[in-house]
Write a protein that holds these residues in place. Structure first.
Motif, PDB file in Angstrom:
ATOM      1  N   ALA A   1       0.822  -1.209   0.000  1.00  8.84           N
ATOM      2  CA  ALA A   1       0.000   0.000   0.000  1.00  8.84           C
ATOM      3  C   ALA A   1       0.857   1.261   0.000  1.00  8.84           C
ATOM      4  N   ALA A   2       2.102   1.126   0.428  1.00 14.67           N
ATOM      5  CA  ALA A   2       3.022   2.261   0.409  1.00 14.67           C
ATOM      6  C   ALA A   2       3.794   2.248  -0.919  1.00 14.67           C
ATOM      7  N   PRO A   3       4.523   3.321  -1.228  1.00 12.12           N
ATOM      8  CA  PRO A   3       5.215   3.378  -2.534  1.00 12.12           C
ATOM      9  C   PRO A   3       6.522   2.567  -2.539  1.00 12.12           C
ATOM     10  N   TYR A   4       6.424   1.263  -2.180  1.00 13.75           N
ATOM     11  CA  TYR A   4       7.615   0.410  -2.158  1.00 13.75           C
ATOM     12  C   TYR A   4       7.533  -0.724  -3.165  1.00 13.75           C
ATOM     13  N   GLY A   5       6.529  -0.760  -4.027  1.00 11.10           N
ATOM     14  CA  GLY A   5       6.354  -1.888  -4.926  1.00 11.10           C
ATOM     15  C   GLY A   5       5.461  -2.946  -4.294  1.00 11.10           C
ATOM     16  N   GLY A   6       5.062  -3.906  -5.101  1.00  6.99           N
ATOM     17  CA  GLY A   6       4.137  -4.940  -4.639  1.00  6.99           C
ATOM     18  C   GLY A   6       4.827  -6.004  -3.812  1.00  6.99           C
ATOM     19  N   PRO A   7       4.035  -6.881  -3.194  1.00 12.40           N
ATOM     20  CA  PRO A   7       4.599  -7.954  -2.382  1.00 12.40           C
ATOM     21  C   PRO A   7       5.276  -9.016  -3.245  1.00 12.40           C
ATOM     22  N   HIS A   8       6.107  -9.835  -2.615  1.00 13.81           N
ATOM     23  CA  HIS A   8       6.747 -10.959  -3.289  1.00 13.81           C
ATOM     24  C   HIS A   8       5.666 -11.879  -3.849  1.00 13.81           C
ATOM     25  N   PRO A   9       5.896 -12.512  -5.041  1.00 15.38           N
ATOM     26  CA  PRO A   9       4.856 -13.362  -5.637  1.00 15.38           C
ATOM     27  C   PRO A   9       4.331 -14.441  -4.703  1.00 15.38           C
ATOM     28  N   GLU A  10       5.182 -14.966  -3.796  1.00 18.24           N
ATOM     29  CA  GLU A  10       4.722 -16.015  -2.898  1.00 18.24           C
ATOM     30  C   GLU A  10       4.585 -15.512  -1.464  1.00 18.24           C
ATOM     31  N   ALA A  11       4.349 -14.221  -1.301  1.00 21.67           N
ATOM     32  CA  ALA A  11       4.203 -13.676   0.045  1.00 21.67           C
ATOM     33  C   ALA A  11       3.013 -14.292   0.760  1.00 21.67           C
ATOM     34  N   HIS A  12       1.944 -14.566   0.016  1.00 17.27           N
ATOM     35  CA  HIS A  12       0.737 -15.131   0.622  1.00 17.27           C
ATOM     36  C   HIS A  12       0.777 -16.659   0.550  1.00 17.27           C
ATOM     37  N   ALA A  13       1.821 -17.224   1.107  1.00 12.88           N
ATOM     38  CA  ALA A  13       1.994 -18.677   1.154  1.00 12.88           C
ATOM     39  C   ALA A  13       2.827 -19.016   2.374  1.00 12.88           C
ATOM     40  N   VAL A  14       2.642 -20.231   2.892  1.00 11.63           N
ATOM     41  CA  VAL A  14       3.427 -20.678   4.037  1.00 11.63           C
ATOM     42  C   VAL A  14       4.794 -21.119   3.536  1.00 11.63           C
ATOM     43  N   GLU A  15       5.847 -20.522   4.090  1.00 13.28           N
ATOM     44  CA  GLU A  15       7.207 -20.751   3.632  1.00 13.28           C
ATOM     45  C   GLU A  15       8.040 -21.414   4.732  1.00 13.28           C
ATOM     46  N   PRO A  16       9.199 -21.991   4.368  1.00 14.48           N
ATOM     47  CA  PRO A  16      10.050 -22.618   5.383  1.00 14.48           C
ATOM     48  C   PRO A  16      10.449 -21.674   6.511  1.00 14.48           C
ATOM     49  N   GLY A  17      10.651 -20.387   6.182  1.00 12.26           N
ATOM     50  CA  GLY A  17      11.013 -19.432   7.229  1.00 12.26           C
ATOM     51  C   GLY A  17       9.950 -19.291   8.302  1.00 12.26           C
ATOM     52  N   ASP A  18       8.697 -19.473   7.907  1.00 13.01           N
ATOM     53  CA  ASP A  18       7.615 -19.408   8.899  1.00 13.01           C
ATOM     54  C   ASP A  18       7.712 -20.558   9.891  1.00 13.01           C
ATOM     55  N   LEU A  19       8.050 -21.744   9.405  1.00 16.06           N
ATOM     56  CA  LEU A  19       8.230 -22.879  10.307  1.00 16.06           C
ATOM     57  C   LEU A  19       9.454 -22.672  11.193  1.00 16.06           C
ATOM     58  N   ALA A  20      10.522 -22.111  10.626  1.00 17.51           N
ATOM     59  CA  ALA A  20      11.714 -21.849  11.431  1.00 17.51           C
ATOM     60  C   ALA A  20      11.383 -20.905  12.585  1.00 17.51           C
ATOM     61  N   ARG A  21      10.606 -19.859  12.313  1.00 19.91           N
ATOM     62  CA  ARG A  21      10.217 -18.931  13.373  1.00 19.91           C
ATOM     63  C   ARG A  21       9.323 -19.610  14.408  1.00 19.91           C
TER      64      ARG A  21
END
Length: 415
Positions: free
Chosen positions: A49-69
């Motif tokens: 929503a801010a002027p930084y560009g769109g989200p990563h293509p797989e931002a709306h997905a469960v990733e390995p980093g989420d399990l690590a956290r």
């Protein structure tokens, strides 16, 4: 085209399918990972929503980093005794505070293919299985929580290796997903070659599929035979029965094993020692060497006994084979990068360009991949890394054989 790969034609599991297989402790971790993925996706939405560009293509997905956290938040002790102290405590407090109610999200593409490769669909999932599902780049991130790294007492690679070894001793490390292999000779031919001592030499030019073939040959060996590909860990002193006296011997050179080298060491005593053991019928040891013609001549000079090894030529790739064999690298590349390879962008490339790309992605000695390898791969493949819009599927269907290969490696038939 006959392609060999554990995940070929196997669909990727969904987040809910994995949860249904989880034992109670693992389910709590899995739900926490999904919760943290939702938190991260919300942050991506705020950035978009801010002027930084769109989200990563797989931002709306469960990733390995989420399990690590989630592991850091709920069960940091699973990571072993060296990850303790202030860095881990801070991360534990932060991620535990962010746990909340989870909502539905898909599984990140490359992680789904890792699950399809590594874990049987019907097997139950315990915390150890969750740890094994983490790719190498996630382990690098977790190893940075080692206080010895924060204090400058150990390098990034040293703390990574310490974490890798701790998890490995408990069987909780899943190595990089390997390339697929496009069959150029029937399995029966290779089974015959694999039963005869002392082994054989697979000789051919770079990027001819030699290393991918060697890694796939493990599935043809009896379960009673241990197979080591480029394993330089452990071991000890040389056996006094053999005349060559290297300083140390890796654990992969031991009676009863099949040892395959795709990157042969520049160590004449070790090479002579391995050849002696392979020629000893009582050792039941086989040595398989992958080399170019020039390198094979040099190896025979260092260890003259290698002249007794049968030579299996690996013919150069034809132009028609280039794209299918390049596509067979996809499971490995997408696992390392966590991104998709766009087939549409490969189709029009000329053969000389495809050969250069193969040279850039050839997964040499990656038993424990170097942290910078993903960066080098991404730089080499930048123009191929993107989401494929539905409108491009017609172009894929115009190449039926390649479309079948693409669908099989994708596991969902929709790419």
């Amino acid at each position: 085209m006959h392609v060999h790969h554990p995940a070929f034609g196997v669909p990727s599991p969904t987040v809910s399918e994995i949860r249904a297989r989880c034992e109670p402790d693992a389910r709590r971790l899995w739900d926490a990972a999904v919760s943290l993925a939702c938190w991260r996706a919300a942050q991506e939405e705020a950035l978009a929503a801010a002027p930084y560009g769109g989200p990563h293509p797989e931002a709306h997905a469960v990733e390995p980093g989420d399990l690590a956290r989630a592991i850091v938040a709920l069960h940091p002790e699973l990571l072993g005794p060296t990850l303790t102290g202030a860095p881990l405590d801070r991360a534990h407090a932060i991620w535990r505070q962010r746990l909340a109610e989870a909502s539905d999200l898909p599984l990140a593409w490359s992680w789904g293919r890792r699950w399809a490769t590594r874990e049987a669909a019907s097997a139950s999932v315990d915390p150890g299985v969750l740890l094994r599902s983490l790719p190498d780049h996630t382990l690098w991130a977790l190893s940075a929580l080692d206080p010895r790294y924060a204090e400058g007492l150990m390098t990034a690679r040293e703390v990574y290796c310490a974490l890798f070894d701790q998890l490995g001793t408990r069987g909780h490390v899943g190595l990089a997903v390997e390339p697929a292999w496009l069959e150029r000779e029937p399995d029966a031919v290779w089974r015959e070659r694999l039963v005869h001592e002392p082994g054989f030499a697979l000789i051919g030019a770079a990027c001819s599929g030699r290393r991918a073939l060697i890694r796939q040959l493990r599935r043809l060996l009896p379960q009673t035979r241990g197979v080591n590909v480029d394993n330089w860990h452990g071991g000890g002193s040389p056996d006094p029965r053999y005349s060559a006296r290297p300083d140390a011997v890796p654990a992969s050179i031991a009676p009863g094993l099949v040892c395959a080298w795709t990157c042969v060491p520049d160590d004449p005593p070790l090479l002579r020692y391995a050849a002696e053991m392979a020629l000893d019928p009582d050792a039941a040891f086989q040595l398989i060497i992958v080399a170019t013609e020039t390198a094979w001549a040099r190896l025979r000079e260092m260890a003259p006994d290698l002249a007794r090894w049968p030579v299996v030529p690996m013919p150069p790739l034809t132009d028609d084979e280039l794209l299918p064999i390049w596509l067979c690298q996809r499971p490995y590349i997408e696992d390392v990068l966590g991104e998709r390879i766009d087939l549409r962008r490969l189709l029009p490339l000329p053969p000389d360009r495809l050969r250069r790309l193969l040279a850039a992605v050839d997964p040499h000695d990656l038993t424990i991949p170097e942290h910078g390898h993903a960066v080098r791969l991404r730089e080499a493949l930048r123009e191929l890394l993107c989401e494929r819009p539905r409108a491009t599927r017609r172009q894929i269907r115009e190449h039926p054989a390649l479309a079948a290969l693409d669908a099989g490696l994708s596991g969902d038939g929709s790419r």
